[in-house]
Design a protein around this motif. Structure first.
Motif, PDB file in Angstrom:
ATOM      1  N   PRO A   1      37.444  56.373 -26.678  1.00 15.44           N
ATOM      2  CA  PRO A   1      38.733  56.692 -26.048  1.00 15.44           C
ATOM      3  C   PRO A   1      38.581  57.261 -24.645  1.00 15.44           C
ATOM      4  N   GLN A   2      37.508  58.010 -24.412  1.00 19.05           N
ATOM      5  CA  GLN A   2      37.318  58.630 -23.102  1.00 19.05           C
ATOM      6  C   GLN A   2      36.865  57.631 -22.039  1.00 19.05           C
ATOM      7  N   GLY A   3      36.140  56.604 -22.426  1.00 21.36           N
ATOM      8  CA  GLY A   3      35.604  55.663 -21.452  1.00 21.36           C
ATOM      9  C   GLY A   3      36.227  54.289 -21.487  1.00 21.36           C
ATOM     10  N   ALA A   4      37.252  54.101 -22.306  1.00 15.33           N
ATOM     11  CA  ALA A   4      37.873  52.782 -22.451  1.00 15.33           C
ATOM     12  C   ALA A   4      38.418  52.286 -21.119  1.00 15.33           C
ATOM     13  N   VAL A   5      38.298  50.988 -20.905  1.00 14.90           N
ATOM     14  CA  VAL A   5      38.797  50.354 -19.672  1.00 14.90           C
ATOM     15  C   VAL A   5      40.264  49.987 -19.893  1.00 14.90           C
ATOM     16  N   CYS A   6      41.143  50.716 -19.224  1.00 15.93           N
ATOM     17  CA  CYS A   6      42.583  50.571 -19.442  1.00 15.93           C
ATOM     18  C   CYS A   6      43.319  50.390 -18.122  1.00 15.93           C
ATOM     19  N   ASP A   7      44.585  50.028 -18.240  1.00 15.91           N
ATOM     20  CA  ASP A   7      45.442  50.020 -17.068  1.00 15.91           C
ATOM     21  C   ASP A   7      46.102  51.394 -16.926  1.00 15.91           C
ATOM     22  N   ALA A   8      47.029  51.508 -16.019  1.00 16.80           N
ATOM     23  CA  ALA A   8      47.666  52.799 -15.752  1.00 16.80           C
ATOM     24  C   ALA A   8      48.515  53.292 -16.911  1.00 16.80           C
ATOM     25  N   PHE A   9      48.834  52.391 -17.848  1.00 20.54           N
ATOM     26  CA  PHE A   9      49.672  52.754 -18.988  1.00 20.54           C
ATOM     27  C   PHE A   9      48.861  52.990 -20.260  1.00 20.54           C
ATOM     28  N   GLY A  10      47.540  52.984 -20.146  1.00 22.71           N
ATOM     29  CA  GLY A  10      46.710  53.220 -21.311  1.00 22.71           C
ATOM     30  C   GLY A  10      46.521  52.007 -22.195  1.00 22.71           C
ATOM     31  N   MET A  11      46.787  50.818 -21.669  1.00 27.02           N
ATOM     32  CA  MET A  11      46.590  49.585 -22.438  1.00 27.02           C
ATOM     33  C   MET A  11      45.202  49.031 -22.133  1.00 27.02           C
ATOM     34  N   LEU A  12      44.449  48.706 -23.172  1.00 28.31           N
ATOM     35  CA  LEU A  12      43.131  48.119 -22.966  1.00 28.31           C
ATOM     36  C   LEU A  12      43.235  46.861 -22.115  1.00 28.31           C
ATOM     37  N   THR A  13      42.244  46.657 -21.245  1.00 26.56           N
ATOM     38  CA  THR A  13      42.251  45.515 -20.346  1.00 26.56           C
ATOM     39  C   THR A  13      41.572  44.316 -21.000  1.00 26.56           C
ATOM     40  N   PRO A  14      42.329  43.293 -21.415  1.00 28.10           N
ATOM     41  CA  PRO A  14      41.734  42.146 -22.100  1.00 28.10           C
ATOM     42  C   PRO A  14      40.648  41.460 -21.299  1.00 28.10           C
ATOM     43  N   LEU A  15      40.816  41.375 -19.975  1.00 33.34           N
ATOM     44  CA  LEU A  15      39.864  40.670 -19.141  1.00 33.34           C
ATOM     45  C   LEU A  15      38.472  41.291 -19.227  1.00 33.34           C
TER      46      LEU A  15
ATOM     47  N   GLN B   1      42.350  51.002 -29.207  1.00 38.21           N
ATOM     48  CA  GLN B   1      43.649  51.145 -28.555  1.00 38.21           C
ATOM     49  C   GLN B   1      44.442  52.298 -29.149  1.00 38.21           C
ATOM     50  N   ARG B   2      44.447  52.405 -30.453  1.00 39.80           N
ATOM     51  CA  ARG B   2      45.149  53.508 -31.102  1.00 39.80           C
ATOM     52  C   ARG B   2      44.540  54.857 -30.695  1.00 39.80           C
ATOM     53  N   ALA B   3      43.222  54.918 -30.635  1.00 39.90           N
ATOM     54  CA  ALA B   3      42.544  56.163 -30.271  1.00 39.90           C
ATOM     55  C   ALA B   3      42.861  56.549 -28.825  1.00 39.90           C
ATOM     56  N   VAL B   4      42.961  55.564 -27.942  1.00 41.59           N
ATOM     57  CA  VAL B   4      43.315  55.840 -26.548  1.00 41.59           C
ATOM     58  C   VAL B   4      44.716  56.426 -26.469  1.00 41.59           C
ATOM     59  N   TRP B   5      45.648  55.845 -27.219  1.00 41.24           N
ATOM     60  CA  TRP B   5      47.015  56.372 -27.228  1.00 41.24           C
ATOM     61  C   TRP B   5      47.043  57.798 -27.751  1.00 41.24           C
ATOM     62  N   GLU B   6      46.288  58.054 -28.795  1.00 43.72           N
ATOM     63  CA  GLU B   6      46.261  59.398 -29.359  1.00 43.72           C
ATOM     64  C   GLU B   6      45.671  60.395 -28.365  1.00 43.72           C
ATOM     65  N   ALA B   7      44.637  59.979 -27.639  1.00 48.86           N
ATOM     66  CA  ALA B   7      44.017  60.866 -26.659  1.00 48.86           C
ATOM     67  C   ALA B   7      44.965  61.175 -25.505  1.00 48.86           C
ATOM     68  N   ARG B   8      45.801  60.219 -25.153  1.00 51.18           N
ATOM     69  CA  ARG B   8      46.730  60.417 -24.035  1.00 51.18           C
ATOM     70  C   ARG B   8      47.993  61.134 -24.472  1.00 51.18           C
ATOM     71  N   SER B   9      48.372  61.010 -25.748  1.00 52.67           N
ATOM     72  CA  SER B   9      49.587  61.641 -26.259  1.00 52.67           C
ATOM     73  C   SER B   9      49.262  62.376 -27.553  1.00 52.67           C
TER      74      SER B   9
END
Length: 206
Positions: A51-65, A175-183
């Motif tokens: 969750p801390q190092g995930a590659v995301c956009d500004a909205f916390g969505m994982l970057t598929p590319l 993705q779920r873990a990233v959301w939890e870390a941000r909120s």
């Protein structure tokens, strides 16, 4: 200019979004080929799969590319782990390793059950229904879904795109873990989406 630099020798020319803490969501860098040619078990331990190092956009969505560069490594690992001698009745949630459990806010879907039911209904209605042709048949999809707990849309990881149940599960869990870390503050009432069935968006998922 926001399309990133060209990969050097030893890299694959696959651009990916820069880490979210860079402050520039349009900055792209190549994924090193050596990073994608390792064992999938090693790849899962990379910082980009936390969750801390995930590659995301500004909205916390994982970057598929970015994560699409690892499709082949995960696919090859799943093929290597297939056990044709496994006893009948041996069942495990698709994509999970031994000892793993499905985290809260992550669930699976599989359109094959729904399509099989429709096929049975169509066969019972006679040849008139079956003569409509393949064009009328819905697209099949299956995979894992990450469900946000603080509002927003669910994220669907289709095995048709991600190549294996394992990568679809790993990304949904991440993705779920990233959301939890941000909120970190959880709502008092669980979202109704937890009980929602597959929708038409499944076939065009992440």
């Amino acid at each position: 200019r926001g399309r990133g630099r060209r990969a050097k020798q030893g890299d694959v020319d696959i651009p990916s979004a820069a880490p979210k803490d860079s402050g520039n969501s349009t900055s792209l860098v190549p994924v090193p080929q050596r990073a994608t040619e390792r064992d999938a078990l090693d790849i899962e331990a990379d910082p980009e799969f936390t969750p801390q190092g995930a590659v995301c956009d500004a909205f916390g969505m994982l970057t598929p590319l970015y994560y699409s560069a690892f499709v082949q490594a995960f696919k090859e690992k799943e093929i290597a782990l297939m056990d044709p001698a496994a006893p009948q009745g041996f069942a495990r949630m698709p994509g999970l390793r031994e000892g793993e459990q499905v985290p809260e806010g992550v669930r699976t879907w599989d359109d094959s059950h729904r399509l099989a039911r429709r096929a049975r209904e169509a066969s019972g209605n006679g040849s008139a229904s079956s003569s409509q042709g393949k064009a009328a048949q819905p697209r099949w999809g299956a995979g894992w879904i990450a469900i946000p707990f603080a509002g927003g849309s669910s994220r669907w990881f289709n095995i048709r795109k991600w190549g294996s149940w394992r990568l679809a599960f790993v990304l949904a869990r991440l993705q779920r873990a990233v959301w939890e870390a941000r909120s970190p503050v959880r709502p008092a009432v669980a979202p109704l989406a937890l009980e929602a069935g597959p929708s038409s968006s499944a076939s065009s998922s992440s």
